[in-house]
Write a protein that holds these residues in place. Structure first.
Motif, PDB file in Angstrom:
ATOM      1  N   ASP A  65       0.815  -1.213   0.000  1.00  0.00           N
ATOM      2  CA  ASP A  65       0.000   0.000   0.000  1.00  0.00           C
ATOM      3  C   ASP A  65       0.853   1.270   0.000  1.00  0.00           C
ATOM      4  O   ASP A  65       0.387   2.324  -0.421  1.00  0.00           O
ATOM      5  CB  ASP A  65      -0.946   0.021   1.208  1.00  0.00           C
ATOM      6  N   GLY A  66       2.097   1.179   0.473  1.00  0.00           N
ATOM      7  CA  GLY A  66       2.987   2.331   0.491  1.00  0.00           C
ATOM      8  C   GLY A  66       3.770   2.541  -0.790  1.00  0.00           C
ATOM      9  O   GLY A  66       4.428   3.564  -0.970  1.00  0.00           O
ATOM     10  N   LEU A  67       3.712   1.586  -1.712  1.00  0.00           N
ATOM     11  CA  LEU A  67       4.458   1.682  -2.969  1.00  0.00           C
ATOM     12  C   LEU A  67       3.795   2.656  -3.938  1.00  0.00           C
ATOM     13  O   LEU A  67       2.578   2.688  -4.042  1.00  0.00           O
ATOM     14  CB  LEU A  67       4.507   0.319  -3.668  1.00  0.00           C
ATOM     15  N   ASP A  68       4.613   3.399  -4.673  1.00  0.00           N
ATOM     16  CA  ASP A  68       4.055   4.139  -5.807  1.00  0.00           C
ATOM     17  C   ASP A  68       4.159   3.251  -7.052  1.00  0.00           C
ATOM     18  O   ASP A  68       4.637   2.113  -6.988  1.00  0.00           O
ATOM     19  CB  ASP A  68       4.730   5.502  -5.987  1.00  0.00           C
ATOM     20  N   ALA A  69       3.700   3.772  -8.174  1.00  0.00           N
ATOM     21  CA  ALA A  69       3.589   2.947  -9.385  1.00  0.00           C
ATOM     22  C   ALA A  69       4.930   2.450  -9.900  1.00  0.00           C
ATOM     23  O   ALA A  69       4.991   1.425 -10.582  1.00  0.00           O
ATOM     24  CB  ALA A  69       2.871   3.738 -10.479  1.00  0.00           C
TER      25      ALA A  69
END
Length: 193
Positions: A65-69
């Motif tokens: 959930d903390g990852l960006d694309a």
């Protein structure tokens, strides 16, 4: 402020908790460490992240959930049953690589890019191969460990291991440390230039 009022649990979190109860998994990650990991990971856009100790995937759900694309995450565990369960929950996630391998061997053989954050929630990278794993943290990156406060499931003599690890990290000059008596007991180290 009520830190127990956690409003942003990952959508998949409840299903993973249910699976954890179903199989009798006794080492699930704490909600607080999950929220912290999500926040720290969000601070590193296009980051490269590592989790040592996938377990059943509770902390992994927060990390994703903390990852960006454009970020990527590797999660390593030595238990084939747990890796298979994590694969069922997260196998379609293109930013994630679940590796079922001995953590010690994986750390010793890793030759890829350094990490913006390492969450060491297994023996390797926490109580063994500490030099190797800290060498893989980028300058400005985070090394995060939990379970530093006494736990009811600790074997005899484990407190000595914890005390030794804390003393070792305190004497290192290449990190800034924050020790927190919060959640299950946390240490966050930021790598210095």
């Amino acid at each position: 402020m009520n830190d127990a009022n956690i409003l942003d649990k990952p959508q998949i979190h409840a299903a993973i908790e249910a699976k954890s109860r179903e199989i009798g998994f006794t080492m699930p990650s704490d909600l607080y460490i999950g929220t912290l990991l999500k926040t720290l990971m969000t601070s590193k856009p296009s980051g490269n992240f590592l989790e040592l100790g996938t377990g059943i995937g509770l902390s992994l759900s927060w990390m994703i959930d903390g990852l960006d694309a454009t970020s990527k995450l590797t999660s390593v565990d030595n238990d084939p049953e747990l890796c298979a369960i994590a694969q069922q929950f997260f196998g379609a996630e293109p930013r994630l690589n679940i590796v079922c391998a001995d953590g010690t061997e994986w750390i010793k053989n890793y030759r890829g890019e350094a990490f913006d954050l390492v969450f060491a929630d297994a023996w390797p990278g926490k109580y063994s191969e500490i030099e190797e794993i800290l060498a893989l943290v980028k300058v400005g990156g985070f090394y995060v460990i939990d379970d530093m406060s006494a736990q009811p499931n600790w074997p005899a003599g484990h407190q000595d291991k914890v005390d030794g690890l804390v003393a070792y990290l305190e004497q290192r000059e290449d990190v800034n440390l924050t020790k927190m008596n919060w959640s299950t007991g946390l240490i966050i180290a930021a790598k210095r230039a």
